[in-house]
Design an enzyme around this catalytic site. Structure first.
Site, short mmCIF file in Angstrom:
data_model
loop_
_atom_site.label_atom_id
_atom_site.label_comp_id
_atom_site.label_asym_id
_atom_site.label_seq_id
_atom_site.Cartn_x
_atom_site.Cartn_y
_atom_site.Cartn_z
N LYS A 1 51.89 37.29 27.72
CA LYS A 1 52.99 37.96 28.57
C LYS A 1 52.07 39.00 29.41
O LYS A 1 51.26 40.01 28.51
CB LYS A 1 53.74 38.98 27.50
N LYS B 1 54.59 34.30 30.46
CA LYS B 1 55.71 35.36 31.35
C LYS B 1 54.79 36.25 31.97
O LYS B 1 53.75 36.79 31.42
CB LYS B 1 56.45 35.99 29.96
C1 PBG Z 1 60.53 43.94 26.43
C2 PBG Z 1 60.63 42.89 27.43
C3 PBG Z 1 60.63 43.00 28.99
C4 PBG Z 1 61.01 42.07 29.64
C5 PBG Z 1 61.29 41.15 28.48
N1 PBG Z 1 61.22 41.82 27.16
C6 PBG Z 1 60.06 44.40 29.92
C7 PBG Z 1 58.86 44.93 29.65
O1 PBG Z 1 57.78 44.27 28.82
O2 PBG Z 1 58.57 45.88 30.29
C8 PBG Z 1 61.12 41.72 31.02
C9 PBG Z 1 61.83 40.71 31.39
C10 PBG Z 1 62.35 40.56 32.82
O3 PBG Z 1 61.61 41.23 33.71
O4 PBG Z 1 63.17 39.91 33.27
N2 PBG Z 1 59.27 44.55 26.46
#
Ligand code: PBG
Length: 339
Positions: free
Chosen positions: A210, A263
């Site tokens: 991520k 992601k």
């Molecule tokens: C929680 C999380 C996030 C997303 C998914 N889980 C936000 C982040 O990491 O700031 C983003 C998903 C999206 O942008 O659709 N941490």
């Protein structure tokens, strides 16, 4: 024989017959359809939902046109359509009022959490739905960071038991998968231990690779989870790295993740491809994140791209790269429009 002499007879792509001909494979829609290598079906999708307290709540999200924050009753109503389209996997995010947030993100794991109630309601009404839950504290902390703070940075090891507790609550409520997304080291290990100790078979979908991405902007607006100060670069990955993403995936598989995730998706197709090659048997999910969705929506509204074509192309690319599942705000539209 001259290069072009027998061109009318050449139907194959064999270069020994002069030069390669691909266009015969593209001549008509029917022929193109016969040569498709990658296609997406409803079972590939996981559809995200933002859940809020209350009843009859259907709140529009300015930066995510067509997506709503839904109270549990509205979520159940919406699920009927999602299921009718053949999508039976959902990913839940809780969105709570700022007044309920604290520095430890207590509302995520204590006092009958919103998501726990949502899981139970879904499972009761639609047992055939696979419920995935986001396990991260940023939607519940007053500071908007993904864990417990220490000197303005997230304390990794102090956050692990909180994530484990949150995951355990979700698992007890009947979640099929818990999906840790806070990018704490050892989050899969801590959750797996907690689940094993409790004797729960709940699967783990690890947000493994991520990246700290600008494409999460609309999500933070939707979930009210933007960090109050700083950014997430001390825990989410630096996008200048590739092998580190693969090491994150390796570690999560080692720690007991059943599925792993890359992601965002479109800007990280190389990571998906490499993960697919390195782990041919792994179940790899990819998240077409909020910014990816919003970019297509807004450019379509400005007549820059055709919306349907753009999302078909993007989602197919994600599958082509090697993703098994795709989390996408476009899932329902994709199936509705048909391929
Ligand atoms: C929680 C999380 C996030 C997303 C998914 N889980 C936000 C982040 O990491 O700031 C983003 C998903 C999206 O942008 O659709 N941490």
């Amino acid at each position: 024989m001259s290069l072009f002499e027998n061109e009318k007879n050449i139907q194959s792509t064999n270069p020994r017959q002069g030069f390669a001909r691909f266009r015969p494979l593209r001549a008509t829609q029917a022929i193109r359809d016969q040569h498709v290598e990658v296609s997406i079906s409803a079972s590939d999708f996981i559809y995200p939902y933002f859940v809020v307290e209350g009843e009859k709540q259907k709140q529009a999200i300015a930066s995510l046109q067509g997506i709503y924050r839904l109270s549990i009753d509205e979520l159940l109503a919406d699920l009927e359509e999602t299921l009718r389209l053949g999508i039976d996997k959902v990913l839940l995010f809780g969105v709570i009022d700022n007044s309920l947030k604290d520095d430890m993100g207590t509302a995520a794991y204590a006092n009958d959490p919103l998501i726990v109630r949502a899981i139970k309601a879904i499972k009761q009404r639609f047992p055939q739905v696979s419920v995935f839950t986001d396990v991260c504290l940023c939607e519940y902390t007053s500071h908007g960071h993904c864990g417990h703070l220490h000197h303005h940075d997230v304390d990794n090891d102090a956050t692990l038991p909180l994530l484990a507790k949150m995951a355990l609550e979700h698992a007890r409520a009947g979640a099929d998968f818990v999906a840790p997304s806070s990018m704490m080291d050892g989050q899969v290990y801590a959750i797996k231990n907690a689940l094993d100790t409790a004797g729960l078979p709940t699967r783990i979908l690890a947000y493994s690779a991520k990246y700290a991405s600008s494409f999460y902007g609309p999500f933070r607006d939707a979930a009210g989870s933007a960090p109050a100060f700083g950014d997430r670069k001390s825990y989410q990955m630096d996008y200048r790295n590739r092998t580190q993403g693969l090491r994150e995936i390796a570690a999560d598989i080692e720690e007991g993740a059943h599925w792993v995730m890359v992601k965002p998706a479109l800007a990280y197709l190389d990571i998906i491809v490499q993960a697919r090659m390195d782990y041919p048997f792994a179940n790899i999910a990819a998240y077409q994140v909020s910014g990816e969705y919003a970019m297509i929506k807004t450019s379509a509204a400005a007549n820059i791209v055709n919306e349907e074509n753009a999302f078909f192309e993007s989602l197919t690319a994600i599958k082509r790269a090697g993703a098994n599942q795709i989390i996408s705000y476009y899932a329902k539209e994709f199936i509705r429009k048909g391929l």
